[in-house]
Design an enzyme around this catalytic site. Structure first.
Site, PDB file in Angstrom:
ATOM      1  N   SER B 117      36.486  27.517  40.413  1.00 23.60           N
ATOM      2  CA  SER B 117      35.882  28.778  39.980  1.00 23.60           C
ATOM      3  C   SER B 117      36.167  29.922  40.950  1.00 23.60           C
ATOM      4  O   SER B 117      36.047  31.078  40.578  1.00 23.60           O
ATOM      5  CB  SER B 117      34.362  28.614  39.816  1.00 23.60           C
ATOM      6  OG  SER B 117      33.732  28.555  41.059  1.00 23.60           O
ATOM      7  N   LYS B 155      29.630  31.758  43.929  1.00 22.94           N
ATOM      8  CA  LYS B 155      30.137  32.878  43.141  1.00 22.94           C
ATOM      9  C   LYS B 155      29.967  34.181  43.908  1.00 22.94           C
ATOM     10  O   LYS B 155      29.181  34.283  44.836  1.00 22.94           O
ATOM     11  CB  LYS B 155      29.351  32.983  41.816  1.00 22.94           C
ATOM     12  CG  LYS B 155      29.462  31.767  40.904  1.00 22.94           C
ATOM     13  CD  LYS B 155      30.460  31.994  39.798  1.00 22.94           C
ATOM     14  CE  LYS B 155      30.869  30.696  39.146  1.00 22.94           C
ATOM     15  NZ  LYS B 155      29.725  29.899  38.674  1.00 22.94           N
TER      16      LYS B 155
END
Lengths: 196, 196
Positions: B117, B155
């Site tokens: 990610s 993130k």
DNA sequence: TAAATTAGAGAACAATTGGAGAACATTTAG
DNA sequence: CTAAATGTTCTCCAATTGTTCTCTAATTTA
């Protein structure tokens, strides 16, 4: 451990790494600018008594490293693994990440990377790469290569007979192909780190 | 602790980080513009009695940091910088890369990353990220966040009023937006490393 | 103002570190 | 085996450092 003892320990460690054999008192003395074998012997004895070195047998070149000096220190607590949208997975087995054991060594050095030629390999502008010195490498490893004794490249390497292809990890750049004799491998990338 | 004592403590700490050995009274004096070893000694004694320093043994360079002031250290030779198709640029000023001084600390830990990610931020599957613990973060920093006390995300974070957007660095994935109260920041990424 | 505190200089001494080399024992090479 | 090289033990010595002092000057405090 005094300053000179530290120097001597480092010298012995590097000597063993290089020659696969411990140095003699005289050789240590030469490196340290000490004329007297007796004086060198005193330092070695001191390091042995401090647990930094040990002796194996009685002959020449019988100095050995203790395990602690074959690897260096532990560093960071490793608490878990992140996986997409899953709970944190604790890592129990190895609770510390030993940076130096894997990355350090007398044949290691660091380069700071400028440019984006290896961006698809996750090596970004400003990153540091840890290199193990060697003059040969397997195909598809990332190498530091000197071309024509002038410019340096950090590229993935692949051999084609008497030519070497240097492949950037960037879709916008092209491979370069050189005759083998123009490319001198300096080392291979064994690690990478980044400070944010 | 007086101002000068604070300066001396900082100097000693940095000296140890750099040289892996504590300075002598004379060296401290030079750095502080104090000629007298006796005077320096008095400051050191004062710091010892205040629990900021300790002494190990009787010899030279026997000043040690107390655990609160301690940082372990790991040093790699930093030999140069690589730039696209240019000769190797030697780095003369700072010839050592001090890994731990920048990365270590009591509030640091490491996570192993699984998944892709953050691939566009150069964080690949299998990399380790170094986290500094904190419960708040600036916009656009990469954070470790706990969502609903269950899953963990690595993130980039951006606040929008009472909502938090968690942005993956991967074009194939979408941002997730949560109400602020569902997201608990665990720390921010301050470094990254990879073993090849 | 006078006393106390703070800060530095430097002398004097003790302890540690660092080095040379002699003398002898041991190991290794030829 | 023999000779050379190495390891070991030892004494002597010099240089540096740590430590404890006293003295002086500047600053702060009562």
């Amino acid at each position: 451990m005094t300053q000179l003892e530290q120097k001597i320990l480092t010298f012995i460690s590097e000597f063993i790494a290089k020659h696969n054999q411990s140095p003699t008192m005289k050789e240590i003395g030469s490196a340290m600018s000490i004329q007297s074998r007796g004086t060198v012997h005193r330092y070695v004895q001191s390091l042995v008594s401090k647990g930094q070195l040990r002796r194996q047998g009685k002959g020449w070149r019988s100095i050995r490293l203790t395990p602690q000096n074959e690897r260096s220190l532990t560093i960071l607590p490793l608490v878990g693994a992140i996986e997409e949208g899953k709970p944190l997975q604790p890592i129990l087995e190895q609770s510390e990440l030993n940076v130096s054991a894997s990355l350090l060594g007398p044949d290691r050095f660091v380069l700071k990377v400028t440019g984006d030629s290896m961006i698809d390999a996750g090596i970004l502008d400003g990153d540091f790469v840890i290199i193990r010195k060697t003059d040969s490498a397997d195909n598809d490893t990332i190498v530091v290569a000197l071309i024509d004794d002038g410019e340096v490249a950090l590229k993935r390497m692949r051999k084609h007979g008497d030519r070497i292809e240097l492949i950037p990890a960037n879709k916008n750049r092209l491979s370069l192909i050189y005759p083998t004799e123009r490319v001198h491998i300096q080392g291979i990338v064994i690690g990478q780190l980044r400070f944010l």
